[in-house]
Design an enzyme around this catalytic site. Structure first.
Site, PDB file in Angstrom:
ATOM      1  N   HIS A 181      42.773  46.086  44.176  1.00 23.99           N
ATOM      2  CA  HIS A 181      42.852  46.234  45.811  1.00 23.99           C
ATOM      3  C   HIS A 181      43.513  45.894  46.557  1.00 23.99           C
ATOM      4  CE1 HIS A 181      44.099  42.277  44.212  1.00 23.99           C
ATOM      5  NE2 HIS A 181      44.586  41.939  45.662  1.00 23.99           N
ATOM      6  N   ASP A 241      29.623  44.094  43.950  1.00 20.37           N
ATOM      7  CA  ASP A 241      29.464  44.145  43.039  1.00 20.37           C
ATOM      8  C   ASP A 241      31.404  44.336  42.239  1.00 20.37           C
ATOM      9  OD1 ASP A 241      27.211  44.381  43.053  1.00 20.37           O
ATOM     10  OD2 ASP A 241      27.137  45.845  43.682  1.00 20.37           O
ATOM     11  N   SER A 317      49.906  40.459  43.512  1.00 24.67           N
ATOM     12  CA  SER A 317      49.096  41.418  43.156  1.00 24.67           C
ATOM     13  C   SER A 317      49.644  42.633  42.958  1.00 24.67           C
ATOM     14  CB  SER A 317      47.566  41.255  44.024  1.00 24.67           C
ATOM     15  OG  SER A 317      47.291  39.809  44.311  1.00 24.67           O
TER      16      SER A 317
END
Length: 384
Positions: A181, A241, A317
């Site tokens: 991401h 999704d 992250s």
């Protein structure tokens, strides 16, 4: 060295040595058996249209999950889906892309991963934790890493910055593992991925700061361009999704670095980790310019995710989550990357909402995929 610096170093040494001392007293015995690693058989890459780089980086990545996350349909359907998810895109520095589909060598290996994928391990019911603010649990248990003795020493030297605002971990002389991401939102690459760079910290004493002022100065960053980026197809499903299960990506640098890197390992059960703890260092957004270290026990685990309450903030992250894993070839416990810090997830179990910070677990198939990305051949992955 000032008294403040001496006290800080002593405190940090105690923090690092205490988990190790405890782990010596609680080492799993006997050591876990080696994993039987599958092999990925890649097909010829297929050219794709150039990326539009239209997505925006989402550093505060949060998902929600209920019982549907654990029952994804019939096993035969999952077998096909898992093979599809292990295909991968390659993004080159000029914006061109390719798609590489794969086969998995041996039905048994695929069946083993599919079984785990379709039926994750059950979770124990634990008391709910009071939240202070997102991704911080109770008293803040993070520690800033300062001074040449730590910033340039292993394992802290393996943490690098990603120009999109995330963290990564060095896993070879040319490769950085991070969260998907950080470069892709599930539909398109983020704008910053067009000229993606990896940042290496340079401590104040090396970048020319006077010795007496090092404690007041923050490290500089040396940026290196990324040659190509690889993202699993399991992540590229569209934002609606997106699942944390495949939130990982590998960046290949234009030039090799000279710093120590951390080897990968298939994530064992938390019972087989020395001290049953995980660790990771990252560049949390609330402490700009600082490398932040933390450790904590594993709270829960499924076939694809590691649930824990290590304090973290956006920016962490992509950090390499590591633990002390038994190395059969060296016959000793070694720090190895067993996951990638993804973000925060709310779990609804038996009508109760619980929250965790989550890392993507490196399964045998994910290890085979990432190892192929690093080495470019299957033989080195079998021997790794």
């Amino acid at each position: 060295m000032t008294p403040h610096e001496s006290s800080l170093l002593t405190h940090l040494l105690l923090l690092l040595l205490l988990p190790l001392a405890r782990s010596v007293l609680h080492l799993p015995h006997p050591p876990p058996p080696p994993h039987h690693l599958p092999a990925l058989l890649p097909h010829a890459p297929t050219p794709l249209s150039r990326s539009r780089f239209s997505a925006h980086t989402q550093l505060d990545f949060t998902t929600r999950c209920n019982s549907s996350c654990f029952h994804r349909g019939e096993q035969e359907a999952q077998r096909e889906q898992l093979t599809e998810k292990l295909a991968f895109e390659t993004l080159y520095s000029d914006g061109s892309r390719t798609l590489t589909t794969v086969d998995v060598q041996g039905e048994d290996e695929l069946h083993e991963d599919v079984s785990l994928f379709a039926h994750p391990s059950p979770r124990r019911v634990k008391p709910r934790h009071k939240r202070v603010r997102r991704q911080i649990y109770g008293a803040d248990g993070r520690f800033n890493i300062q001074g040449d003795n730590f910033l340039l020493d292993y394992p802290f030297s393996t943490a690098v910055r990603i120009s999109t605002g995330c963290t990564g971990v060095l896993v070879s002389q040319l490769h950085v593992l991070t969260a998907a991401h950080c470069v892709h939102d599930g539909k398109d690459y983020v704008k910053g991925a067009r000229k993606l760079r990896v940042g290496f910290l340079i401590p104040p004493s090396i970048n020319g700061t006077k010795e007496g002022l090092t404690s007041a100065k923050k490290p500089l960053v040396r940026w290196v361009r990324v040659k190509r980026t690889r993202v699993p197809k399991g992540w590229i499903q569209g934002p609606q999704d997106v699942s944390m299960d495949f939130d990982y990506a590998l960046l290949e640098l234009r030039w090799p670095h000279r710093r120590p890197f951390m080897r990968l390992s298939v994530a064992p059960s938390s019972d087989d980790l020395a001290g049953k703890r995980i660790h990771f260092s990252g560049f949390d957004s609330d402490r700009p310019g600082e490398l932040v270290y933390r450790f904590c026990p594993v709270e829960e685990e499924s076939s694809d995710l590691i649930y824990q309450h290590c304090d973290a903030r956006p920016g962490a992250s992509g950090s390499g989550v590591y633990g002390r894993v038994w190395d059969n070839s060296l016959e000793r416990w070694e720090r190895k990357v067993i996951g990638i810090f993804s973000g925060h997830q709310w779990l609804e179990i038996d009508g109760e909402n619980r929250d965790y910070n989550v890392a993507v677990r490196i399964t045998p198939l994910k290890f085979a995929q990432i190892c192929y990305w690093v080495h470019g051949n299957r033989l080195d992955c079998v021997q790794d």
